[in-house]
Design a protein around this motif. Sequence first.
Motif, PDB file in Angstrom:
ATOM      1  N   LYS A 135      29.696  34.597  35.721  1.00 63.55           N
ATOM      2  CA  LYS A 135      28.300  34.964  35.975  1.00 63.55           C
ATOM      3  C   LYS A 135      27.507  34.931  34.679  1.00 63.55           C
ATOM      4  O   LYS A 135      28.019  35.263  33.617  1.00 63.55           O
ATOM      5  N   THR A 140      25.882  33.968  39.992  1.00 60.61           N
ATOM      6  CA  THR A 140      27.272  33.545  40.119  1.00 60.61           C
ATOM      7  C   THR A 140      27.354  32.027  40.072  1.00 60.61           C
ATOM      8  O   THR A 140      26.582  31.329  40.735  1.00 60.61           O
ATOM      9  N   TYR A 159      33.600  25.338  37.378  1.00 58.21           N
ATOM     10  CA  TYR A 159      32.451  26.086  37.885  1.00 58.21           C
ATOM     11  C   TYR A 159      31.240  25.673  37.050  1.00 58.21           C
ATOM     12  O   TYR A 159      31.388  25.331  35.869  1.00 58.21           O
TER      13      TYR A 159
END
Length: 201
Positions: A135, A140, A159
Amino acid sequence: MTRTATLGRCGVLALTGIATLCLGLAAARAEDANKADIDALKKSLAKYEDYTAAVRDLYLSTVGCVYYSGEKIAGSMDYPKGAMGIHFVNVPSVGQKLDPMKPNVLIYEPTKKGLKLVGVEWLVPLTPDVKAPPKLFGQTFMGPMEGHYPLIPREFVHYDLHAWLNDNPNGMFSPTNPKVKCNKAEFPMLEKPTKMMPGPM
């Protein structure tokens, strides 16, 4: 005789109002803190409005301009219609500790006047040490996802989080921006090519 204290309807409404007010104030403080961080980020990126400064700091271009039609494709991430622009990736920073002031990727839009800095991105490779999505700025990260082939190998599972420095109808942290275009200009060259003259025999 024992008296039992009870809350009437007004009391419940009052407590609910106080709780809502407290939550609202907390959310406003978090939003203000994020806005201050984003403003600081924008100032720290000022020198990269010149993409050659980015290259000197080892942000290397993937050259292609990424655009998504909004079509849903089985087995791939679902992105809103819009562009991700031309990515300049600072490879040595990928996999290091996240720094909100030093994104791993600078995003440029090709325009008739050259490349325009329009956004940034943070990348976190999926490794055994990563137990949950990271985060930043209260957001997120999306993922995990494969690399965006052919510009990034599919094996680079990661991510990511985008942040747009200009207006984005999809939201500041959306992965795509419909206002960013990929068809306005060719990728600029640092200088015009010169003819090679034969040397002495």
